[in-house]
Scaffold this active site. Structure first.
Site, PDB file in Angstrom:
ATOM      1  N   TYR A 141      -5.629  10.557   4.871  1.00 19.78           N
ATOM      2  CA  TYR A 141      -4.388  10.822   4.435  1.00 19.78           C
ATOM      3  C   TYR A 141      -4.381  11.560   3.110  1.00 19.78           C
ATOM      4  CZ  TYR A 141      -3.242   7.976   8.252  1.00 19.78           C
ATOM      5  OH  TYR A 141      -2.937   7.326   9.356  1.00 19.78           O
ATOM      6  N   ARG A 180      -7.523  -6.507  12.671  1.00 15.44           N
ATOM      7  CA  ARG A 180      -7.398  -6.979  14.153  1.00 15.44           C
ATOM      8  C   ARG A 180      -7.402  -8.298  14.361  1.00 15.44           C
ATOM      9  NH1 ARG A 180     -11.038  -2.338  15.893  1.00 15.44           N
ATOM     10  NH2 ARG A 180     -11.855  -2.786  13.938  1.00 15.44           N
ATOM     11  N   ARG A 183      -7.413   2.177  -2.028  1.00 20.78           N
ATOM     12  CA  ARG A 183      -8.390   2.084  -0.857  1.00 20.78           C
ATOM     13  C   ARG A 183      -8.997   3.348  -0.652  1.00 20.78           C
ATOM     14  NH1 ARG A 183      -7.148  -0.237   5.317  1.00 20.78           N
ATOM     15  NH2 ARG A 183      -8.659  -1.915   4.773  1.00 20.78           N
ATOM     16  N   GLN A 220       0.811  -1.193  -0.122  1.00 20.16           N
ATOM     17  CA  GLN A 220       0.174   0.105   0.120  1.00 20.16           C
ATOM     18  C   GLN A 220       0.806   1.095  -0.078  1.00 20.16           C
ATOM     19  OE1 GLN A 220      -2.095   1.245   3.638  1.00 20.16           O
ATOM     20  NE2 GLN A 220      -4.097   1.172   2.236  1.00 20.16           N
TER      21      GLN A 220
HETATM   22  C1  LIG Z   1      -2.667  -1.758  13.898  1.00 17.02           C
HETATM   23  C2  LIG Z   1      -3.093  -1.352  12.869  1.00 17.02           C
HETATM   24  C3  LIG Z   1      -2.621  -0.606  11.943  1.00 17.02           C
HETATM   25  C4  LIG Z   1      -3.347  -0.072  10.632  1.00 17.02           C
HETATM   26  N1  LIG Z   1      -2.592   0.230   9.600  1.00 17.02           N
HETATM   27  C5  LIG Z   1      -3.413   0.513   8.383  1.00 17.02           C
HETATM   28  C6  LIG Z   1      -2.452   1.135   7.196  1.00 17.02           C
HETATM   29  O1  LIG Z   1      -1.393   1.006   7.306  1.00 17.02           O
HETATM   30  N2  LIG Z   1      -3.260   0.975   6.125  1.00 17.02           N
HETATM   31  C7  LIG Z   1      -4.576   1.145   6.093  1.00 17.02           C
HETATM   32  O2  LIG Z   1      -5.329   1.554   5.176  1.00 17.02           O
HETATM   33  N3  LIG Z   1      -5.513   0.837   7.074  1.00 17.02           N
HETATM   34  C8  LIG Z   1      -4.477   0.479   8.404  1.00 17.02           C
HETATM   35  N4  LIG Z   1      -5.346   0.229   9.416  1.00 17.02           N
HETATM   36  C9  LIG Z   1      -6.662  -0.167   9.343  1.00 17.02           C
HETATM   37  C10 LIG Z   1      -6.752  -1.515   8.991  1.00 17.02           C
HETATM   38  O3  LIG Z   1      -6.511  -1.905   7.541  1.00 17.02           O
HETATM   39  C11 LIG Z   1      -8.538  -1.916   8.746  1.00 17.02           C
HETATM   40  O4  LIG Z   1      -9.260  -1.076   7.780  1.00 17.02           O
HETATM   41  C12 LIG Z   1      -9.151  -1.477  10.285  1.00 17.02           C
HETATM   42  O5  LIG Z   1      -8.649  -2.190  11.272  1.00 17.02           O
HETATM   43  C13 LIG Z   1     -10.646  -2.285  10.180  1.00 17.02           C
HETATM   44  O6  LIG Z   1     -10.556  -3.605  10.096  1.00 17.02           O
HETATM   45  P1  LIG Z   1     -10.834  -4.793  11.304  1.00 17.02           P
HETATM   46  O7  LIG Z   1     -11.903  -4.487  11.948  1.00 17.02           O
HETATM   47  O8  LIG Z   1     -10.580  -5.899  10.753  1.00 17.02           O
HETATM   48  O9  LIG Z   1      -9.405  -4.448  12.090  1.00 17.02           O
HETATM   49  C14 LIG Z   1      -4.692  -0.298  10.715  1.00 17.02           C
HETATM   50  C15 LIG Z   1      -5.189  -0.860  11.527  1.00 17.02           C
HETATM   51  C16 LIG Z   1      -4.736  -1.490  12.646  1.00 17.02           C
HETATM   52  C17 LIG Z   1      -5.583  -2.245  13.811  1.00 17.02           C
END
Ligand SMILES: Cc1cc2nc3c(=O)[nH]c(=O)nc-3n(C[C@H](O)[C@H](O)[C@H](O)COP(=O)(O)O)c2cc1C
Length: 354
Positions: A182, A324, A230, A100
């Site tokens: 962003y 997560r 995204r 990404q």
């Molecule tokens: C530790 C962490 C780091 C994340 N870093 C990014 C990232 O680098 N780029 C991004 O688009 N989303 C990032 N997110 C968001 C996740 O990709 C995801 O969209 C969000 O956690 C919701 O999904 P989930 O409920 O399965 O965790 C991050 C989330 C977490 C928990």
């Protein structure tokens, strides 16, 4: 459905499960460390069809924190290549890896989440940030410089250079980060974009920069190289990007050759009213699925394999991404395969698991 293969452009992905990009805030001046090696090796053999590497800054000032991964020089490139090779060495041959590419804009120069997630203080070596307009993300955040035409051209070039390096490193797919508040999102949203030139005002103008970034990257890659974005399905704000603006943006991306979308939301304002709960963003993906021909990935609190399978069967999305859930259980895919009575390859070393 969850374990059925899918194609994004010419890329065969063995199943519909994606490890969502996750910043680890563990790099040193953009260069990956041992933390990334163990993290990505572990996720490499998780069984997910596509493993996304975290938001990777296309220029140094585009990092969120001092500890974000970058792809803006040969040191970064070398570390990403070595880490990818290690992750691939333990993954099944069909597992695919994407990167990404990102620029944090006005949300750059901040502390790591576990250090407070606020703007860096004078003692913490902050840097000047850029955005569509000189509007800070929140009170006490850095006031960004409104980007000049020269800045716009430079950042587009940085995305192109990072995309070329990503391809040379051996990534199978590239995703442009267009959400979570962003830089590209900052241009698209009328909350953060108050420009009066051709990059601000109407939706057509606000879309211009993200679309230009996308088409410049597309033009620099070989024909058919898997490329997606995204995006923000809604900002959960009265005056922000809503579902209809998001759809128009998505349709424009499709016109210029976007292969897939991952539909997320929010992140551009400090206190959006998000109805957090299981599958809370899936309806946003479904709008894109119904109204475009791109591969659509849903994300956000999808954790149950039976429900994930059902949402694919109902054609609400084509793929699911999880973040997560993989942190708490990197064996999620193996467990899901058991629940759905599907046989998947696991490393022979671990074949005797319960
Ligand atoms: C530790 C962490 C780091 C994340 N870093 C990014 C990232 O680098 N780029 C991004 O688009 N989303 C990032 N997110 C968001 C996740 O990709 C995801 O969209 C969000 O956690 C919701 O999904 P989930 O409920 O399965 O965790 C991050 C989330 C977490 C928990």
């Amino acid at each position: 459905m969850l374990f059925s293969p899918i194609k994004i452009s010419n890329l065969e992905i063995p199943n519909r499960i994606v490890v969502a990009p996750m910043c680890q805030y563990s790099a040193v001046d953009g260069v990956m460390t041992d933390w990334h090696t163990q993290h990505l090796m572990q996720l490499g053999y998780s069984g997910a069809g596509l493993v996304m590497i975290e938001a990777t800054a296309v220029e140094r000032i585009g990092r969120i924190t001092h500890h974000c991964v970058g792809l803006y020089n040969d040191f970064c490139k070398k570390s990403l290549k070595e880490t990818l090779q290690k992750a691939k060495s333990v993954a099944t041959s069909t597992t695919t890896f994407g990167i990404q590419l990102a620029h944090a804009g006005r949300k750059a120069s901040t502390q790591r989440p576990w250090e407070g997630r606020k703007s860096l203080t004078e003692e913490q070596d902050p840097w000047s940030t850029i955005s569509a307009s000189s509007i800070p993300f929140d009170d006490h955040w850095h006031i960004p410089h409104s980007m000049t035409k020269k800045d716009i051209e430079r950042v587009k070039m940085k995305f192109v250079q990072a995309a070329i390096m990503s391809m040379e490193i051996g990534f199978d797919l590239i995703e442009i980060h267009g959400t979570h508040g962003y830089l590209l999102h900052q241009f698209l949203s009328s909350i953060s974009n108050k420009r009066t030139d051709e990059y601000g005002g109407s939706l057509e103008n606000r879309m211009r920069f993200p679309l230009e970034v996308f088409s410049d990257v597309k033009a620099a890659l070989p024909e058919g190289f898997p490329l997606g974005m995204r995006i923000t399905g809604t900002e959960w704000e009265q005056d922000g990007i809503n579902e209809s603006e998001a759809l128009i943006f998505a349709q424009n991306l499709q016109k210029i050759g976007c292969h897939y979308l991952c539909v997320s939301s929010g992140g551009n304002t400090p206190n959006p009213k998000i109805p957090i709960g299981p599958h809370y963003q899936v309806h946003l993906a479904t709008i894109m699925k119904k109204n475009t021909d791109m591969v659509i990935r849903a994300v956000g609190m999808i954790t149950d394999p039976v429900n994930a399978d059902k949402l694919l069967l109902r054609q609400e999305a084509d793929m699911i991404a999880m973040a997560r859930a993989f942190l708490s259980n990197p064996r999620w895919v193996w467990d899901a395969a058991k629940v759905l009575k599907y046989d998947i390859p696991v490393p022979p070393q671990y074949a005797r698991r319960l």
